[in-house]
Design an enzyme around this catalytic site. Structure first.
Site, PDB file in Angstrom:
ATOM      1  N   TYR A   5     -19.430  -4.972  -4.079  1.00 41.78           N
ATOM      2  CA  TYR A   5     -18.679  -6.224  -4.096  1.00 41.78           C
ATOM      3  C   TYR A   5     -17.431  -6.118  -3.222  1.00 41.78           C
ATOM      4  O   TYR A   5     -16.661  -5.162  -3.329  1.00 41.78           O
ATOM      5  CB  TYR A   5     -18.268  -6.600  -5.530  1.00 41.78           C
ATOM      6  N   ASN A  54     -11.234  -9.687  -8.889  1.00 42.48           N
ATOM      7  CA  ASN A  54     -10.247 -10.276  -9.789  1.00 42.48           C
ATOM      8  C   ASN A  54     -10.620 -10.037 -11.248  1.00 42.48           C
ATOM      9  O   ASN A  54     -11.579  -9.312 -11.564  1.00 42.48           O
ATOM     10  CB  ASN A  54     -10.066 -11.770  -9.492  1.00 42.48           C
ATOM     11  N   GLN A 102       2.346  -3.180  -0.810  1.00 38.38           N
ATOM     12  CA  GLN A 102       1.397  -3.362  -1.903  1.00 38.38           C
ATOM     13  C   GLN A 102       1.674  -4.641  -2.678  1.00 38.38           C
ATOM     14  O   GLN A 102       0.747  -5.285  -3.192  1.00 38.38           O
ATOM     15  CB  GLN A 102       1.433  -2.154  -2.839  1.00 38.38           C
ATOM     16  N   HIS A 133      -0.299  -7.949  -1.888  1.00 40.52           N
ATOM     17  CA  HIS A 133      -1.670  -8.176  -2.313  1.00 40.52           C
ATOM     18  C   HIS A 133      -1.798  -9.347  -3.273  1.00 40.52           C
ATOM     19  O   HIS A 133      -2.742 -10.139  -3.191  1.00 40.52           O
ATOM     20  CB  HIS A 133      -2.232  -6.929  -3.012  1.00 40.52           C
ATOM     21  N   GLU A 142      -2.371   3.912  -9.403  1.00 38.88           N
ATOM     22  CA  GLU A 142      -3.462   3.838  -8.436  1.00 38.88           C
ATOM     23  C   GLU A 142      -3.073   4.582  -7.155  1.00 38.88           C
ATOM     24  O   GLU A 142      -3.827   5.409  -6.634  1.00 38.88           O
ATOM     25  CB  GLU A 142      -3.760   2.368  -8.130  1.00 38.88           C
ATOM     26  N   HIS A 143      -1.890   4.270  -6.616  1.00 39.16           N
ATOM     27  CA  HIS A 143      -1.347   4.943  -5.442  1.00 39.16           C
ATOM     28  C   HIS A 143       0.001   5.550  -5.812  1.00 39.16           C
ATOM     29  O   HIS A 143       0.848   4.853  -6.368  1.00 39.16           O
ATOM     30  CB  HIS A 143      -1.109   3.968  -4.287  1.00 39.16           C
ATOM     31  N   ASP A 146      -5.182   2.897   2.807  1.00 39.00           N
ATOM     32  CA  ASP A 146      -5.929   1.647   2.689  1.00 39.00           C
ATOM     33  C   ASP A 146      -6.920   1.470   3.823  1.00 39.00           C
ATOM     34  O   ASP A 146      -7.941   0.792   3.658  1.00 39.00           O
ATOM     35  CB  ASP A 146      -4.964   0.457   2.681  1.00 39.00           C
ATOM     36  N   HIS A 202     -38.570  19.741 -34.696  1.00 39.88           N
ATOM     37  CA  HIS A 202     -38.087  20.327 -33.453  1.00 39.88           C
ATOM     38  C   HIS A 202     -38.525  21.790 -33.354  1.00 39.88           C
ATOM     39  O   HIS A 202     -39.000  22.250 -32.305  1.00 39.88           O
ATOM     40  CB  HIS A 202     -36.556  20.256 -33.373  1.00 39.88           C
TER      41      HIS A 202
END
Length: 449
Positions: free
Chosen positions: A136, A227, A272, A275, A341-342, A375, A434
């Site tokens: 995606y 999203n 950032q 975004h 994340e970063h 990125d 078993h």
């Protein structure tokens, strides 16, 4: 800077103490991203795609994207033609991004390993790619050809035999995904591309659909950012499909001391924040002098940047802050608790400090490695865990598209040698059948032998 001044970004003062993990997790800023609530919106969309297939997808495109594509699958000639209209500089940049990503991800490939447990007994771990993936690529406030690269390259290097890309149809581009997205697909050799976005795209990949003589077969795994509705669809369909993560708004954290360049730090926070209004920007520092200088630089940069309103909203939101600490040692506690994340490290001896980071999607060391490099062209992957998930999850990689399968081979002597232990454990768990499965082959073994 006077506290009466309206700040560009909030401050959180942790000086004078060293908070524990529980207190830090409660105190640190974080975007509100309620996937659970979004499920109520997403569920009927997903069920509609399951029940009505292509017709539901066309209706969803018209409803959410304002356009009804001529077909869901983008014709191959439309994909290839997109390269012809691509700016030469953008094409060169994409090709270099692809080249570097392939170099890094090629080194992530796994090899099968056979372990000899006993004479005549081995366990082999085979690494097998998933059969088919749906990748995606979002298309909301920005265009993300780089996300095509970050999804496709590791899937290809993992050896996935079948992959498809979905990106929302664009009213301004004839109902197809943005031409730069299509061009990136073509440069990567991907010809199965669909004009569909949001939760409905995830559902389409999960269930598959027919449109005329064309079939989109169901996938085993869906990856890629999106999203809150994409994240909710992933949560709803997890199990029927595998997912990489429920991606939330992007995050940057910067750990810096007085040696940092305040303009570099401010520029990276803004990069950032552009975004999304929910994007998180966090500076952790032991220097009030640096904090003041960064805030002054932010004021200048926010006013001058293209997406001023979006950036200002993100920086002023509850998800962003300047966090003041006593020293870099406490700063490490903070960034490890935040699990960004970063994460950028702008300190003296940045490499040594970065080596002590345990929780981050990706770490950028020193002044010459901004997040924006990652990125696009560092070679690393930018599909990374958000919302603190970096404390337990990794970013997208070749490994994301592989499954480890254990292959067990024992001969008769090897089974006889260990069979008594199997029988003992089976009886201890009150699962005698078993053990009987072993005794049917080697009836002479004794429990515990």
């Amino acid at each position: 800077m006077s506290e009466s001044v309206i700040r560009v970004i909030p401050r959180l003062d942790l000086r004078g103490r060293r908070p524990g993990l529980r207190e830090l997790r409660a105190a640190l800023p974080r975007a509100e991203f309620d996937v659970e609530t979004a499920l109520a919106t997403v569920r009927p969309i997903v069920e509609d795609v399951r029940d009505r297939g292509a017709a539901a997808l066309h209706d969803a495109a018209e409803r959410f994207d304002g356009v009804r594509p001529a077909s869901l699958r983008v014709p191959a000639e439309v994909v290839s033609a997109a390269v012809d209209t691509l700016d030469p500089a953008v094409r060169a940049a994409l090709e270099e991004s692809i080249r570097r990503a392939r170099i890094v991800h090629a080194d992530q490939r796994r090899t099968d390993t056979t372990t000899r447990v006993a004479d005549g007994g081995t366990v082999t771990e085979r690494w097998v790619p998933v059969d088919r993936v749906g990748l995606y690529v979002p298309g909301g406030l920005a265009v993300y050809p780089s996300s095509v690269v970050m999804n496709v390259v590791p899937a290809q290097l993992a050896g996935v035999p079948s992959l498809a890309v979905a990106s929302p149809p664009q009213r301004d581009h004839g109902g197809w995904p943005h031409p730069t997205i299509l061009a990136a697909c073509h440069l990567l050799g991907v010809d199965e591309v669909y004009a569909m976005g949001g939760a409905q795209a995830v559902a389409a990949f999960a269930y598959g659909f027919d449109e005329g003589e064309q079939t989109c077969e169901p996938v085993s795994l869906v990856t890629g950012p999106g999203n809150i509705y994409v994240a909710a669809a992933k949560r709803l369909l997890k199990g029927l499909i595998g997912i990489d993560a429920e991606a939330g708004p992007t995050e940057i954290a910067v750990l810096a001391d007085v040696t940092a360049d305040p303009d570099h730090v401010a520029s990276d926070l803004v990069s950032q924040a552009e975004h999304d209004p929910l994007a998180a920007a966090v500076l952790v520092t032991d220097s009030v002098e640096l904090a003041d200088a960064v805030e002054a630089a932010l004021g200048r940069r926010v006013a001058a940047t293209k997406h001023t309103e979006r950036v200002a909203t993100a920086l002023a939101g509850r998800q962003s802050a300047v966090v003041l600490v006593d020293d870099v040692e406490v700063g490490l506690d903070v960034v490890n608790a935040y699990a960004a994340e970063h994460l950028e490290i702008h300190t003296a001896d940045a490499a040594a400090v970065a080596a002590r980071v345990r929780n981050a999607g990706a770490v950028f060391v020193g002044t010459w490695a901004p997040v924006s490099l990652g990125d696009y062209c560092a070679g690393s992957n930018h599909v990374l865990p958000t919302g603190g998930c970096a404390c337990h999850s990794s970013g997208l990689s070749v490994q994301s598209f592989l499954r480890g399968i254990h292959v067990v081979e024992y001969d008769e002597a090897a089974l006889r040698e260990v069979g008594g232990h199997v029988v003992s454990l089976a009886r201890a768990e009150d699962l005698p059948a078993h053990g009987e499965a072993v005794l049917a082959r080697v009836p002479e073994v004794e429990p515990g032998a």
